[in-house]
Design a protein around this motif. Structure first.
Motif, PDB file in Angstrom:
ATOM      1  N   MET A   1      49.887  47.660  54.037  1.00  0.00           N
ATOM      2  CA  MET A   1      49.047  47.323  52.547  1.00  0.00           C
ATOM      3  C   MET A   1      48.212  48.225  51.247  1.00  0.00           C
ATOM      4  O   MET A   1      47.656  49.465  52.415  1.00  0.00           O
ATOM      5  CB  MET A   1      47.407  46.262  54.144  1.00  0.00           C
ATOM      6  N   ARG A   2      48.475  47.222  50.388  1.00  0.00           N
ATOM      7  CA  ARG A   2      47.904  48.593  49.720  1.00  0.00           C
ATOM      8  C   ARG A   2      46.574  47.274  49.015  1.00  0.00           C
ATOM      9  O   ARG A   2      46.498  45.964  48.750  1.00  0.00           O
ATOM     10  CB  ARG A   2      48.382  48.402  48.586  1.00  0.00           C
ATOM     11  N   ILE A   3      45.577  48.154  48.406  1.00  0.00           N
ATOM     12  CA  ILE A   3      44.431  47.899  47.774  1.00  0.00           C
ATOM     13  C   ILE A   3      44.448  47.831  46.850  1.00  0.00           C
ATOM     14  O   ILE A   3      45.161  48.171  46.031  1.00  0.00           O
ATOM     15  CB  ILE A   3      43.240  48.439  47.924  1.00  0.00           C
ATOM     16  N   ILE A   4      44.441  45.958  46.314  1.00  0.00           N
ATOM     17  CA  ILE A   4      44.589  46.493  44.357  1.00  0.00           C
ATOM     18  C   ILE A   4      43.783  47.842  43.638  1.00  0.00           C
ATOM     19  O   ILE A   4      42.702  47.929  43.840  1.00  0.00           O
ATOM     20  CB  ILE A   4      43.859  45.256  44.068  1.00  0.00           C
ATOM     21  N   PRO A   5      44.479  47.927  42.387  1.00  0.00           N
ATOM     22  CA  PRO A   5      43.144  48.890  41.815  1.00  0.00           C
ATOM     23  C   PRO A   5      42.588  49.173  41.550  1.00  0.00           C
ATOM     24  O   PRO A   5      41.322  49.874  41.164  1.00  0.00           O
ATOM     25  CB  PRO A   5      44.460  48.937  40.439  1.00  0.00           C
ATOM     26  N   ASP A   6      41.351  47.716  41.019  1.00  0.00           N
ATOM     27  CA  ASP A   6      40.430  47.529  40.885  1.00  0.00           C
ATOM     28  C   ASP A   6      39.541  46.396  41.796  1.00  0.00           C
ATOM     29  O   ASP A   6      39.127  45.767  41.763  1.00  0.00           O
ATOM     30  CB  ASP A   6      40.625  46.374  39.573  1.00  0.00           C
ATOM     31  N   ALA A   7      39.696  46.870  42.373  1.00  0.00           N
ATOM     32  CA  ALA A   7      38.910  46.416  44.561  1.00  0.00           C
ATOM     33  C   ALA A   7      37.829  46.265  44.024  1.00  0.00           C
ATOM     34  O   ALA A   7      37.057  45.709  44.400  1.00  0.00           O
ATOM     35  CB  ALA A   7      39.879  46.585  45.255  1.00  0.00           C
ATOM     36  N   ARG A   8      37.043  47.129  43.242  1.00  0.00           N
ATOM     37  CA  ARG A   8      36.040  47.368  43.479  1.00  0.00           C
ATOM     38  C   ARG A   8      34.981  46.483  42.002  1.00  0.00           C
ATOM     39  O   ARG A   8      34.161  46.198  42.216  1.00  0.00           O
ATOM     40  CB  ARG A   8      35.492  48.683  43.070  1.00  0.00           C
ATOM     41  N   ARG A   9      36.280  46.708  41.112  1.00  0.00           N
ATOM     42  CA  ARG A   9      35.516  45.869  39.910  1.00  0.00           C
ATOM     43  C   ARG A   9      35.461  43.976  40.442  1.00  0.00           C
ATOM     44  O   ARG A   9      34.601  43.295  40.833  1.00  0.00           O
ATOM     45  CB  ARG A   9      36.274  45.731  38.856  1.00  0.00           C
TER      46      ARG A   9
END
Length: 122
Positions: free
Chosen positions: A1-9
């Motif tokens: 599972m990978r987290i999206i690049p702009d997860a914080r946003r």
């Protein structure tokens, strides 16, 4: 599972994310309050909030959510307040037992009739 690049946003600015979080909290927190402190809450209001906010969150995934952080924060607050108000209004629209009986008894009596002596019901 990978987290999206702009997860914080997404976590900070996405009202669809927060709608789902607040909806889940509306379903879980009343149960915790009762289990820990025996505080009872209005189940109708919280059920509508718990269903309404994730519903908005799901629909919000289809909307482009860009713009300044303050605008998105206000949008999150506005959507939450709107769902809460609609939930309170819909919960208050529930009929009481007396109101239900006032409608049901004459309706059933008209359809089924009334006998004052006992009889064998087939």
């Amino acid at each position: 599972m990978r987290i999206i690049p702009d997860a914080r946003r997404v976590v900070i600015l996405s009202y669809s994310f927060w709608a789902q979080i607040f909806g889940l909290a509306a379903l879980i927190l009343p149960e915790m309050a009762f289990a820990l402190w025996e505080i009872e809450t209005d189940p109708y209001v919280l059920w509508w909030v718990g269903v309404g906010l994730p519903g908005v969150g799901i629909l919000g995934r289809l909307v482009v959510q860009t713009g300044p952080a303050i605008v998105n924060a206000l949008r999150i607050a506005a959507v939450t307040a709107l769902i809460l108000c609609l939930s309170i209004l819909s919960a208050r629209a529930q009929a009481t037992e007396d109101q239900t009986l006032a409608i049901a008894v004459p309706f059933i009596e008209a359809k089924e009739g009334m006998r004052l002596e006992a009889y064998l019901d087939i």
